[in-house]
Enzyme design. Sequence first.
Site, PDB file in Angstrom:
ATOM      1  N   GLU A   1       0.815  -1.201   0.000  1.00  0.00           N
ATOM      2  CA  GLU A   1       0.000   0.000   0.000  1.00  0.00           C
ATOM      3  C   GLU A   1       0.858   1.263   0.000  1.00  0.00           C
ATOM      4  O   GLU A   1       1.965   1.278   0.545  1.00  0.00           O
ATOM      5  CB  GLU A   1      -0.904   0.022   1.245  1.00  0.00           C
ATOM      6  CG  GLU A   1      -1.856  -1.150   1.305  1.00  0.00           C
ATOM      7  CD  GLU A   1      -2.497  -1.330   2.665  1.00  0.00           C
ATOM      8  OE1 GLU A   1      -3.614  -1.884   2.702  1.00  0.00           O
ATOM      9  OE2 GLU A   1      -1.894  -0.937   3.683  1.00  0.00           O
TER      10      GLU A   1
ATOM     11  N   ASP B   1      -7.915  -4.697   8.304  1.00  0.00           N
ATOM     12  CA  ASP B   1      -7.380  -3.498   7.651  1.00  0.00           C
ATOM     13  C   ASP B   1      -7.238  -3.634   6.144  1.00  0.00           C
ATOM     14  O   ASP B   1      -6.483  -2.884   5.517  1.00  0.00           O
ATOM     15  CB  ASP B   1      -6.041  -3.106   8.267  1.00  0.00           C
ATOM     16  CG  ASP B   1      -4.997  -4.207   8.158  1.00  0.00           C
ATOM     17  OD1 ASP B   1      -5.309  -5.270   7.578  1.00  0.00           O
ATOM     18  OD2 ASP B   1      -3.870  -4.013   8.644  1.00  0.00           O
TER      19      ASP B   1
END
Length: 349
Positions: A65, A240
């Site tokens: 990410e 998450d």
Amino acid sequence: MNTPTPTRPSTRFLSPQDVAALIRRTGMAATLRGMMDCLQQDFLRWPAFDKSARLAAHSPDGVIELMPIADAQTYTFKYVNGHPRNTARGLPTVMAFGVLADVATGFPLLVSELTLTTALRTAATSALAARTLARPDSRVMALIGNGAQSEFQALAFHHLVGIAEVRLFDVDASATAKLVRNLQANPDAAGLRLIPCRSVAEAVRGADIVTTVTADKTNATILTPDMLVPGMHINGVGGDCPGKTELHADVLHASKVFVEFEPQTRIEGDLQQMDAGFAVTELWRVLMGESAGRESAEQITLFDSVGFALEDFSALRYLHAQAQALFLGADVSLIPALDDPKDLYQLVR
């Protein structure tokens, strides 16, 4: 008359060893408190930030990410991964680094490790949310998932929230043993009771706060509605990314739910289980007094935390200030030094 040469900024590099030295010199409690103070200051400036959900590249083994954010003066981003199988390869599940840059010039002022720092900022964010949402008399916490971030969560809740007892459970008993070994007789954990438990249900029994911080990338139901009691605060940290949850959907139905950045949490958090009309409140609104937090001692509150770029912004500016004050890190030549900034070719001429 000669024109003075402009003073050129430098790029400071902080290694994991530099951040560890910062913690040793500042103290764990003071480091967590300083980071939490920066977080609170920045959450109170929420409208000043250019915000977006993180960019993610998913694979069967994990996720990579990029997390950018900026205000009018400073731009930061974090590169971070999440690969639960990494430990079998001798690598951390989470690895990260970040950059802090000057908006006026684009010059990178800081390049820093963020693997250790992410554990610190996540724990500090959890503590900030709990101080805002949990009952003030909370003294017992269940910590479900005793991996790499667990010690930091325990210490943050001990020093910043007043937790005196942590009830521990992990499906891997060696993880719990590692946590106990790291904190037993550790001055940072003085006065903190550690109680290993044999199941999630046993750990949750009697807890004022429940923190779930597991790593497996799967739709799990670690916490179920039958484990809830009135007045509990849930700190859901491990869910998450899409396809990764920790809480039964009915736990959310039973709770007043708070999030960091709603567009991101609806995709990545335990909130991904709920329909678009399910009501949540962004934490900054409570901190700024725009929305109510906990409304009664009996209410169950839930912080569905996925980690947001603002938290890394706060962590990086804290590191930058501390590195300057403590003379930590080293200057690196990340950007070419040019006699004529229009002549890049001079480097290879």
